[in-house]
Design a protein around this motif. Structure first.
Motif, PDB file in Angstrom:
ATOM      1  N   GLY A  36       0.822  -1.217   0.000  1.00 38.90           N
ATOM      2  CA  GLY A  36       0.000   0.000   0.000  1.00 38.90           C
ATOM      3  C   GLY A  36       0.851   1.259   0.000  1.00 38.90           C
ATOM      4  O   GLY A  36       0.540   2.232  -0.701  1.00 38.90           O
ATOM      5  N   ILE A  37       1.936   1.243   0.761  1.00 39.69           N
ATOM      6  CA  ILE A  37       2.849   2.398   0.785  1.00 39.69           C
ATOM      7  C   ILE A  37       3.488   2.580  -0.586  1.00 39.69           C
ATOM      8  O   ILE A  37       3.581   3.702  -1.098  1.00 39.69           O
ATOM      9  CB  ILE A  37       3.912   2.216   1.885  1.00 39.69           C
ATOM     10  N   ALA A  38       3.923   1.484  -1.198  1.00 42.00           N
ATOM     11  CA  ALA A  38       4.566   1.566  -2.515  1.00 42.00           C
ATOM     12  C   ALA A  38       3.589   2.075  -3.576  1.00 42.00           C
ATOM     13  O   ALA A  38       3.969   2.856  -4.454  1.00 42.00           O
ATOM     14  CB  ALA A  38       5.118   0.201  -2.914  1.00 42.00           C
ATOM     15  N   ILE A  39       2.324   1.682  -3.477  1.00 44.65           N
ATOM     16  CA  ILE A  39       1.314   2.171  -4.421  1.00 44.65           C
ATOM     17  C   ILE A  39       1.042   3.651  -4.184  1.00 44.65           C
ATOM     18  O   ILE A  39       0.945   4.444  -5.131  1.00 44.65           O
ATOM     19  CB  ILE A  39       0.022   1.333  -4.324  1.00 44.65           C
ATOM     20  N   SER A  40       0.960   4.072  -2.925  1.00 44.68           N
ATOM     21  CA  SER A  40       0.701   5.482  -2.625  1.00 44.68           C
ATOM     22  C   SER A  40       1.876   6.381  -3.025  1.00 44.68           C
ATOM     23  O   SER A  40       1.665   7.558  -3.344  1.00 44.68           O
ATOM     24  CB  SER A  40       0.376   5.665  -1.137  1.00 44.68           C
ATOM     25  N   LEU A  41       3.084   5.845  -3.032  1.00 48.26           N
ATOM     26  CA  LEU A  41       4.253   6.610  -3.480  1.00 48.26           C
ATOM     27  C   LEU A  41       4.444   6.526  -4.997  1.00 48.26           C
ATOM     28  O   LEU A  41       5.421   7.052  -5.528  1.00 48.26           O
ATOM     29  CB  LEU A  41       5.519   6.100  -2.778  1.00 48.26           C
ATOM     30  N   SER A  42       3.537   5.852  -5.671  1.00 48.17           N
ATOM     31  CA  SER A  42       3.566   5.652  -7.133  1.00 48.17           C
ATOM     32  C   SER A  42       4.752   4.819  -7.590  1.00 48.17           C
ATOM     33  O   SER A  42       5.221   4.963  -8.711  1.00 48.17           O
ATOM     34  CB  SER A  42       3.556   6.991  -7.878  1.00 48.17           C
ATOM     35  N   TYR A  43       5.258   3.951  -6.729  1.00 51.87           N
ATOM     36  CA  TYR A  43       6.333   3.048  -7.111  1.00 51.87           C
ATOM     37  C   TYR A  43       5.769   1.788  -7.780  1.00 51.87           C
ATOM     38  O   TYR A  43       6.445   1.172  -8.590  1.00 51.87           O
ATOM     39  CB  TYR A  43       7.173   2.627  -5.908  1.00 51.87           C
ATOM     40  N   LEU A  44       4.557   1.417  -7.403  1.00 49.95           N
ATOM     41  CA  LEU A  44       3.883   0.254  -7.971  1.00 49.95           C
ATOM     42  C   LEU A  44       2.538   0.674  -8.539  1.00 49.95           C
ATOM     43  O   LEU A  44       1.917   1.618  -8.058  1.00 49.95           O
ATOM     44  CB  LEU A  44       3.650  -0.830  -6.909  1.00 49.95           C
ATOM     45  N   LYS A  45       2.105  -0.073  -9.547  1.00 52.52           N
ATOM     46  CA  LYS A  45       0.794   0.157 -10.144  1.00 52.52           C
ATOM     47  C   LYS A  45       0.026  -1.156 -10.081  1.00 52.52           C
ATOM     48  O   LYS A  45       0.561  -2.212 -10.432  1.00 52.52           O
ATOM     49  CB  LYS A  45       0.970   0.613 -11.593  1.00 52.52           C
ATOM     50  N   GLU A  46      -1.199  -1.070  -9.617  1.00 56.59           N
ATOM     51  CA  GLU A  46      -2.038  -2.262  -9.494  1.00 56.59           C
ATOM     52  C   GLU A  46      -2.931  -2.356 -10.713  1.00 56.59           C
ATOM     53  O   GLU A  46      -3.564  -1.381 -11.119  1.00 56.59           O
ATOM     54  CB  GLU A  46      -2.866  -2.164  -8.220  1.00 56.59           C
ATOM     55  N   SER A  47      -2.977  -3.544 -11.316  1.00 56.81           N
ATOM     56  CA  SER A  47      -3.846  -3.771 -12.469  1.00 56.81           C
ATOM     57  C   SER A  47      -4.448  -5.166 -12.363  1.00 56.81           C
ATOM     58  O   SER A  47      -4.206  -5.881 -11.388  1.00 56.81           O
ATOM     59  CB  SER A  47      -3.047  -3.625 -13.776  1.00 56.81           C
TER      60      SER A  47
END
Length: 102
Positions: A36-47
């Protein structure tokens, strides 16, 4: 947290298992929070295919990668000096001192 975040990003980049994070002492809820932290920092994208590494995530790995890489076995495994033998010539035969025929 930064080393664990770097490890998570490397695992996603290589499409690896989260086993390495579990070996670091994290449990599943902590891994979920880290994602969740990585997604909020835009390091990961969920698809629908899963998690993918973004450009920002790649930039993070390039700037912080060497700090968060796991060390190799050579750093903590040393040969046992008790079992070393003196160097012998190519045409000599090695016979151990405590040789027995069983």
């Amino acid at each position: 947290m930064e080393p664990k975040l770097g490890l998570l990003l490397r695992l996603v980049k290589k499409s690896s298992s989260i086993e390495a994070l579990l070996n670091q002492g994290l449990d599943y809820s902590q891994i979920f929070d880290l994602i969740g932290i990585a997604i909020s920092l835009s390091y990961l994208k969920e698809s629908t295919e899963g998690l993918t590494l973004t450009f920002e995530g790649n930039q993070f790995l390039q700037t912080n990668g060497p700090m968060s890489k796991p060390r190799t076995d050579a750093g903590w495994i040393e040969p046992a000096n008790d079992f070393r033998i003196d160097k012998i010539k190519v045409d000599e035969t090695y016979i151990p001192k405590e040789f027995t025929f069983d």
